[in-house]
Design an enzyme around this catalytic site. Structure first.
Site, PDB file in Angstrom:
ATOM      1  N   ILE A  72      26.966 -14.876 -28.535  1.00  0.00           N
ATOM      2  CA  ILE A  72      28.396 -14.580 -28.435  1.00  0.00           C
ATOM      3  C   ILE A  72      29.209 -15.757 -28.968  1.00  0.00           C
ATOM      4  O   ILE A  72      28.898 -16.920 -28.692  1.00  0.00           O
ATOM      5  CB  ILE A  72      28.794 -14.308 -26.967  1.00  0.00           C
ATOM      6  CG1 ILE A  72      28.172 -12.991 -26.505  1.00  0.00           C
ATOM      7  CG2 ILE A  72      30.309 -14.270 -26.789  1.00  0.00           C
ATOM      8  CD1 ILE A  72      28.463 -12.659 -25.051  1.00  0.00           C
ATOM      9  N   CYS A  73      30.252 -15.436 -29.732  1.00  0.00           N
ATOM     10  CA  CYS A  73      31.229 -16.442 -30.160  1.00  0.00           C
ATOM     11  C   CYS A  73      32.620 -15.841 -30.014  1.00  0.00           C
ATOM     12  O   CYS A  73      32.789 -14.783 -29.408  1.00  0.00           O
ATOM     13  CB  CYS A  73      30.964 -16.899 -31.593  1.00  0.00           C
ATOM     14  SG  CYS A  73      31.244 -15.622 -32.839  1.00  0.00           S
ATOM     15  N   ALA A  74      33.609 -16.491 -30.594  1.00  0.00           N
ATOM     16  CA  ALA A  74      34.983 -16.028 -30.412  1.00  0.00           C
ATOM     17  C   ALA A  74      35.264 -14.729 -31.156  1.00  0.00           C
ATOM     18  O   ALA A  74      35.842 -13.800 -30.598  1.00  0.00           O
ATOM     19  CB  ALA A  74      35.966 -17.110 -30.852  1.00  0.00           C
ATOM     20  N   MET A 100      34.322 -12.404 -28.484  1.00  0.00           N
ATOM     21  CA  MET A 100      35.116 -12.355 -27.257  1.00  0.00           C
ATOM     22  C   MET A 100      36.443 -11.638 -27.467  1.00  0.00           C
ATOM     23  O   MET A 100      37.040 -11.139 -26.506  1.00  0.00           O
ATOM     24  CB  MET A 100      35.348 -13.775 -26.731  1.00  0.00           C
ATOM     25  CG  MET A 100      34.094 -14.435 -26.182  1.00  0.00           C
ATOM     26  SD  MET A 100      33.370 -13.585 -24.750  1.00  0.00           S
ATOM     27  CE  MET A 100      34.567 -13.958 -23.467  1.00  0.00           C
TER      28      MET A 100
END
Length: 375
Positions: A72-74, A100
């Site tokens: 997961i990243c932004a 996210m």
């Protein structure tokens, strides 16, 4: 090995069903600590993307091989890059599609129950942000309460149910997220309602939510008269639906109570908050099902992913409802305020119609956890 995308909706279903999986979050440490995908059976590893640019060999032994792994990243790009490196090392991994940003915007609809004269009430759980919205359906019509800015979700869902949205209501002027209420009302040619005491600075037309107003949706009445409930804001208004559900806005949550300071008036409004919780709500039947506008922690979700509890149970178990001494209550409320929501002043101005940020700016304004409660 393979890299596959997994949607925010699929992650939400894993969280609600309490599935066990592993998250490698490659955002910076401060972003991860402030806000992340939460769940009872999730294992986490937070290693910033820039620390992995030279390869993932040194972290492989920290990543399990016996459960699903989600990177997961932004916004998605960094997680794809890291996931591909893991695949080159022989791992099967997923990445969160849209990052996210997508997690913040996902809405999970849950049917709460049938209404006495036909129809139903639905809760929309914004699981990544803690926001809760509602759709009341009766006799071909629908009312929305505390709708978020992802307006298409509500309009599409109404179309799926074959109903027409006629009324859109906000329990108060929101400060932690951008309301979609007015935009939806304009799109469907419906009526937008807002408490007038929260609307002194708005620059658009609205129908005032005042004592004595009763809104009818098909065969169902939403009684406004006895439920002016200030404290989170000066105009906060609660609704009783079908004599069975209490939509409490941001006044009362499952495990906490609303904060009174988002307009800078904590000392002024804490008395109103106590009056609402300890007097107005005490006059209501304890069998009402409380449906708040937010949840604070993932443990507040029920087995089906909904957020709801009987008012009598909250009177017994919610600490914020059980402080007899008024001075102690005031100290508890004003002394336990979390950080202000990100960009909350800009969010308030947006909800007043004073500024009109573009979509990307609105997303950035809302980034971060829900912070509407007293801790």
């Amino acid at each position: 090995m393979t890299v596959t995308a997994i949607s925010a909706g699929d992650i939400a279903k894993k969280v609600i069903s309490k599935q066990s999986f592993f998250i490698l979050d490659v955002r910076n440490e401060d972003a991860f600590e402030d806000w992340k995908v939460e769940g009872e059976n999730i294992q986490y590893l937070n290693i910033p993307y820039f620390d992995l640019l030279d390869g993932v060999e040194e972290v492989l032994d920290q990543i399990p091989t016996d459960k699903d792994v989600v990177v997961i990243c932004a916004k998605e790009g960094s997680s794809i890059f890291v996931a591909e490196m893991l695949a080159e090392e022989g791992r099967n991994v997923h990445y969160l599609k849209g990052g996210m940003k997508a997690w913040s915007e996902h809405l999970e609809p849950v049917k709460m129950g049938d209404l006495k004269n036909g129809g139903a009430i639905y809760q929309f759980v914004r699981i990544g942000k803690g926001c809760l919205s509602y759709m009341i359906v009766s006799d071909g019509e629908a009312a929305l309460i505390d709708a978020t800015r992802m307006t298409d979700v509500f309009i599409d869902y109404a179309n799926e149910l074959g109903v027409t949205i006629t009324n859109v209501l906000d329990t108060h002027l929101h400060a932690d997220h951008i309301s979609g209420g007015r935009k939806i009302a304009e799109a469907v040619n419906g009526t937008y309602w807002l408490p007038p005491k929260d609307a002194t600075e708005v620059v658009f037309e609205y129908e005032p939510l005042e004592d004595g107003r009763t809104i009818t949706v098909g065969n169902t009445k939403i009684d406004i008269q006895a439920l002016y409930s200030p404290g989170h804001t000066i105009g906060s208004t609660s609704f009783i639906v079908d004599e069975a559900y209490l939509l409490s806005g941001d006044i009362l949550f499952i495990d906490s109570i609303g904060r009174p300071d988002l307009a800078g008036l904590a000392e002024d409004w804490v008395g109103d908050l106590r009056e609402t919780l300890y007097s107005r709500y005490r006059e209501l039947t304890e069998d009402l099902i409380v449906l708040p506008a937010h949840f604070m922690i993932i443990e507040e979700l029920n087995e089906d992913g909904s957020v709801a509890e009987k008012l009598g149970t909250l009177f017994a178990k919610n600490h914020g409802l059980n402080i007899e001494d008024e001075a102690e209550f005031r100290e508890m409320v004003t002394g336990n305020l979390p950080p202000q929501p990100n960009a909350y002043q800009e969010i308030r101005r947006t909800n007043m119609g004073q500024i009109v940020p573009d979509d990307d700016t609105q997303r950035e304004m809302e980034i971060g956890p829900n912070r509407c409660a007293v801790r």
